[in-house]
Design an enzyme around this catalytic site. Structure first.
Site, mmCIF file in Angstrom:
data_model
loop_
_atom_site.group_PDB
_atom_site.id
_atom_site.type_symbol
_atom_site.label_atom_id
_atom_site.label_comp_id
_atom_site.label_asym_id
_atom_site.label_seq_id
_atom_site.Cartn_x
_atom_site.Cartn_y
_atom_site.Cartn_z
ATOM 1 N N ASN A 188 -8.701 4.125 8.261
ATOM 2 C CA ASN A 188 -8.154 3.020 9.044
ATOM 3 C C ASN A 188 -8.349 3.168 10.545
ATOM 4 O O ASN A 188 -8.320 2.196 11.268
ATOM 5 C CB ASN A 188 -6.664 2.830 8.724
ATOM 6 C CG ASN A 188 -5.895 4.132 8.680
ATOM 7 O OD1 ASN A 188 -6.251 5.054 7.943
ATOM 8 N ND2 ASN A 188 -4.855 4.223 9.476
ATOM 9 N N GLY A 206 0.815 -1.215 0.000
ATOM 10 C CA GLY A 206 0.000 0.000 0.000
ATOM 11 C C GLY A 206 0.843 1.257 0.000
ATOM 12 O O GLY A 206 0.524 2.237 -0.682
ATOM 13 N N CYS A 258 0.616 2.960 13.480
ATOM 14 C CA CYS A 258 1.818 3.465 12.814
ATOM 15 C C CYS A 258 2.550 4.476 13.668
ATOM 16 O O CYS A 258 3.719 4.741 13.459
ATOM 17 C CB CYS A 258 1.453 4.099 11.487
ATOM 18 S SG CYS A 258 0.489 3.002 10.469
ATOM 19 N N THR A 288 12.059 -7.569 -10.814
ATOM 20 C CA THR A 288 11.430 -8.866 -11.049
ATOM 21 C C THR A 288 10.153 -8.969 -10.218
ATOM 22 O O THR A 288 10.165 -8.701 -9.015
ATOM 23 C CB THR A 288 12.390 -10.007 -10.647
ATOM 24 O OG1 THR A 288 13.592 -9.849 -11.394
ATOM 25 C CG2 THR A 288 11.775 -11.366 -10.923
ATOM 26 N N GLN A 309 -8.130 -0.215 3.292
ATOM 27 C CA GLN A 309 -9.031 -0.680 4.354
ATOM 28 C C GLN A 309 -10.395 -1.095 3.808
ATOM 29 O O GLN A 309 -11.158 -1.768 4.494
ATOM 30 C CB GLN A 309 -9.232 0.419 5.404
ATOM 31 C CG GLN A 309 -7.985 0.753 6.198
ATOM 32 C CD GLN A 309 -7.571 -0.357 7.152
ATOM 33 O OE1 GLN A 309 -8.393 -1.163 7.586
ATOM 34 N NE2 GLN A 309 -6.293 -0.414 7.466
HETATM 35 C C1 LIG Z 1 -2.001 -0.415 5.724
HETATM 36 C C2 LIG Z 1 -2.336 0.775 4.947
HETATM 37 C C3 LIG Z 1 -1.404 1.352 4.068
HETATM 38 C C4 LIG Z 1 0.006 0.845 3.943
HETATM 39 O O1 LIG Z 1 0.062 -0.398 3.319
HETATM 40 P P1 LIG Z 1 1.382 -1.318 3.410
HETATM 41 O O2 LIG Z 1 1.022 -2.491 2.577
HETATM 42 O O3 LIG Z 1 1.579 -1.619 4.843
HETATM 43 O O4 LIG Z 1 2.503 -0.550 2.827
HETATM 44 C C5 LIG Z 1 -1.807 2.453 3.344
HETATM 45 N N1 LIG Z 1 -3.041 2.966 3.467
HETATM 46 C C6 LIG Z 1 -3.958 2.441 4.297
HETATM 47 C C7 LIG Z 1 -5.314 3.043 4.391
HETATM 48 C C8 LIG Z 1 -3.642 1.333 5.065
HETATM 49 O O5 LIG Z 1 -4.542 0.838 5.900
#
Ligand SMILES: *Cc1c(COP(=O)(O)O)cnc(C)c1O
Length: 411
Positions: free
Chosen positions: A158, A78, A341, A251, A193
């Site tokens: 989130n 993400g 976080c 890759t 989310q």
């Molecule tokens: C978890 C999350 C991310 C980050 O994703 P990762 O795969 O941990 O890098 C970004 N945006 C939201 C809304 C998330 O919940």
């Protein structure tokens, strides 16, 4: 006195942080670690097999999004997808305007690149939210200017689970473009989310870019996609062998991509049924909390259609969220405070602050997020201990002192 913790009983209520991998996902991935380990770019049969698997994963994912396979870019998660969306658009289109609209409640994977672009001279406008954590589509549209290149608004929040009016914003942006005879602004949404609970139909949502990851939908961590609408140009961030149609070199992580496709397929197939179940568990927990614990407050929208079905965010007044979390951990219950976080800092959650929650409320907040494996027994187990823990913490901590310690964060 608190009851003794029960050994070997775990209740995981932090699915917004990450999920366990689904066995079916692991099973789909396994061959691509072992026998089918080929590089999808290799021309011999082993490589071609990997390449076919990649194509099939792309087709599965694009079908779930009502998109075309060539619209799907595989990334490392993400965070990378959000970064690629924002930097990618910014760097490809900077000559026509350096203004971006976003919101105060975005994930740090969006806020980080925006703050960085600001240092490079970009103008960033952040829309606020109401008390429940909702962005207003009207407000977003009113902020659009001639030099607005990108609008980025998350789909489901989130922390408090508020579901943003993405389709409404998307429609209004389309209308703006038509009326002003322009292709701008582009519209990105972070759907990490939302992917297990809501529709991801990019045609209905009218988005040009969309972020999804594996780790929130019982898929692999470190796997993500960026949906990129046809005709929208982005500048790649990672240069090299030119994979992913030159937008993301390296890759391809074939097993992870296979897993992500399987996870997304399963998540979308079950989203209504799972959502209903998890919403019931949230309601039950919230009802029990209100019955058994005084001085509590629900943060975010009321439980219902405006809220992600697995999210419950509650403030326990006069308690430190961090302390509560650690006590609950002793009983095997895992949840999170404001934002996982930022768990290393004592700063209150930027989302709760944006909603106008007083500082003391933000500090006593806990987020419980349910998932596939949870049941009523988990709510019962949690409620056996939670009231006593809260009571004990309230007796123990001269809270006013605790809050004063953090007073430097008070704005
Ligand atoms: C978890 C999350 C991310 C980050 O994703 P990762 O795969 O941990 O890098 C970004 N945006 C939201 C809304 C998330 O919940």
């Amino acid at each position: 006195m608190l009851p003794k913790p029960k050994k070997n009983r775990n209740v995981y209520l932090d699915h917004a942080a990450t999920t366990a991998m689904d066995e079916r996902v692991l099973k789909a991935m396994r061959p691509y670690f072992l026998e089918q380990f080929g590089n999808p770019s290799s021309l011999y049969n082993l490589g071609r097999t990997a390449n076919r698997a990649l194509a099939s994963a792309r087709a599965t994912i694009s079908a779930a999004l009502h998109a075309l396979p060539e619209n799907i870019i595989f990334t490392s998660g993400g965070t990378e997808s959000d970064n690629l969306a924002i930097y990618g658009i910014a760097r490809a289109h900077q000559s026509r305007g350096q203004h971006i609209i976003s919101t105060l409640i975005e994930h740090h994977a969006v806020l980080g690149p925006l703050a960085d672009l600001k240092k490079d001279g970009w103008d960033i406008t952040y829309a606020g939210v109401n008390k429940e954590g909702f962005v207003s589509a009207d407000e977003i549209i009113k902020k659009i200017r001639k030099d607005t290149t990108l609008v980025s608004v998350m789909y489901g929040n989130n922390e408090v689970g508020s579901i943003q009016p993405i389709a409404e914003i998307g429609r209004a942006i389309l209308k703006y473009r038509k009326e002003n005879n322009t292709a701008y602004p582009y519209f990105h949404t972070d759907a990490c989310q939302a992917a297990g609970a809501l529709t991801l139909d990019v045609e209905k949502l009218h988005v040009d870019l969309m972020t999804i990851n594996g780790s929130k939908i019982y898929g692999p961590k470190g796997a993500g996609i960026l949906y990129l609408r046809r005709g929208v140009k982005i500048k790649p961030m990672i240069l090299g062998g030119g994979q992913e149609k030159r937008t993301r070199s390296g890759t391809e992580n074939v097993p992870a991509i296979i897993g992500l496709a399987e996870a997304l397929k399963l998540a979308q197939a079950d989203r209504i049924k799972e959502g209903d179940k998890q919403k019931k568990l949230c309601s039950m927990l919230w009802n029990e909390i209100q019955k058994k614990i005084p001085k509590v407050k629900l943060n975010g929208p009321e439980i219902g259609d405006g809220r992600l079905p697995n999210n419950l965010n509650v403030t326990f007044m006069d308690v430190e969220g961090e302390a509560l979390l650690l006590y609950l951990d002793e009983y095997g219950v895992m949840c999170s405070t404001g934002s996982a976080c930022t768990s290393e800092s004592l700063e209150p959650s930027h989302v709760l602050m944006a909603m106008g929650l007083p500082y003391e409320y933000a500090h006593g907040s806990l987020r419980f997020t349910f998932g596939r494996e949870n049941s009523l027994a988990d709510v019962t187990y949690l409620m056996k201990y939670l009231p006593a823990i809260v009571e004990q913490l309230r007796e123990l901590s001269p809270v006013s002192i605790g809050f004063k310690q953090h007073a430097k964060y008070k704005k």
